[in-house]
Design an enzyme around this catalytic site. Sequence first.
Site, PDB file in Angstrom:
ATOM      1  CE1 TYR A  16      -2.995  -3.030   0.324  1.00 22.45           C
ATOM      2  CE2 TYR A  16      -3.354  -2.533   2.634  1.00 22.45           C
ATOM      3  CZ  TYR A  16      -3.590  -3.322   1.531  1.00 22.45           C
ATOM      4  OH  TYR A  16      -4.445  -4.398   1.642  1.00 22.45           O
ATOM      5  N   GLY A  52     -17.100   0.260  -2.414  1.00 18.90           N
ATOM      6  CA  GLY A  52     -17.858   1.501  -2.482  1.00 18.90           C
ATOM      7  C   GLY A  52     -19.153   1.406  -3.266  1.00 18.90           C
ATOM      8  N   GLY A  76     -23.720   3.067  -5.289  1.00 16.67           N
ATOM      9  CA  GLY A  76     -24.209   2.581  -6.567  1.00 16.67           C
ATOM     10  C   GLY A  76     -23.425   3.129  -7.740  1.00 16.67           C
TER      11      GLY A  76
END
Length: 303
Positions: free
Chosen positions: A37, A172, A177
């Site tokens: 990361y 997410g 959506g």
Amino acid sequence: MGMSAYYGPPKPEPDMVALIHHAVQSGVTFLDTSDVYGPHTNEILIGKALKGGVREKVELATKFGISISDDEKFENRGDPSYVRAACEGSLKRLEIDFKIGELKKLVEEGKIKYIGLSEASASTIRRAHAVHPISAVQLEWSLWSRDVEEEVIPTCRELGIGIVAYSPLGRGFLSSGTKILENLSEGDFRQNLPRFQPDNLEKNKTIFERVNEMAAKKGCTPSQLALAWVHHQGNDVCPIPGTTKVDNFNQNIAALSVKLAPQEMAELESFAAADAVKGDRYAGDLSTWKNSDTPPLSSWKAV
């Protein structure tokens, strides 16, 4: 992960340190990081945030790749009693039996406390567990990623291995959506994921709409409902929703108060049946539990 990489540019360090402190003060006891990361920058960030007595309040799960005998990789992460080592990524790089054997040595030397696997198949988990007890398996598990339920989850439960569910909010999607595409910044790796391609996302929007409708009836957000579904999978499951905002973190914590009856669980699952989800989790160049098996040691030949 999203604090330092993959989801666009790194977020401001002071804000992220404040968020980590807020999380710990709110009762969070488990933080997940990895040397990839950044790379490396997320571990540095968490190291800074855990100074001043905060480290004693959490378990730090840090994942690494193939350099399993490099002591420096562990010493740089602080007190080894709070380090959980996990084999992540392409397990084909090295036979799992040998890899876990090397990690076992590090446990015996006190450099790491536990051993975990990520995206491992059922057979890989069994082979690893036979060498040294596996404490946890990290896998993607959410309403729209349920392929692990067929073999991997049952194997973990048979062997008494904890389950760490990453991306429990569908990266997410189960929060916003199709609108998620409007907010992806440059460099966000979700732009390349099959499920987030416009055609697939358009077909997947029905899943979110149904989740959102049910959430409205229950008086919670769709992300809280989706996270509650993961919470209800059992006490052996620890979801790790990522966030870079205090408000979203607080919403995630509030999901603990969302209760689901068995019929509500079944209804949620019907929204995202396997044939309803369009697009793979990853593009073809990333390994998952489906292609993590390695040849047994008995097949090795001397050269």
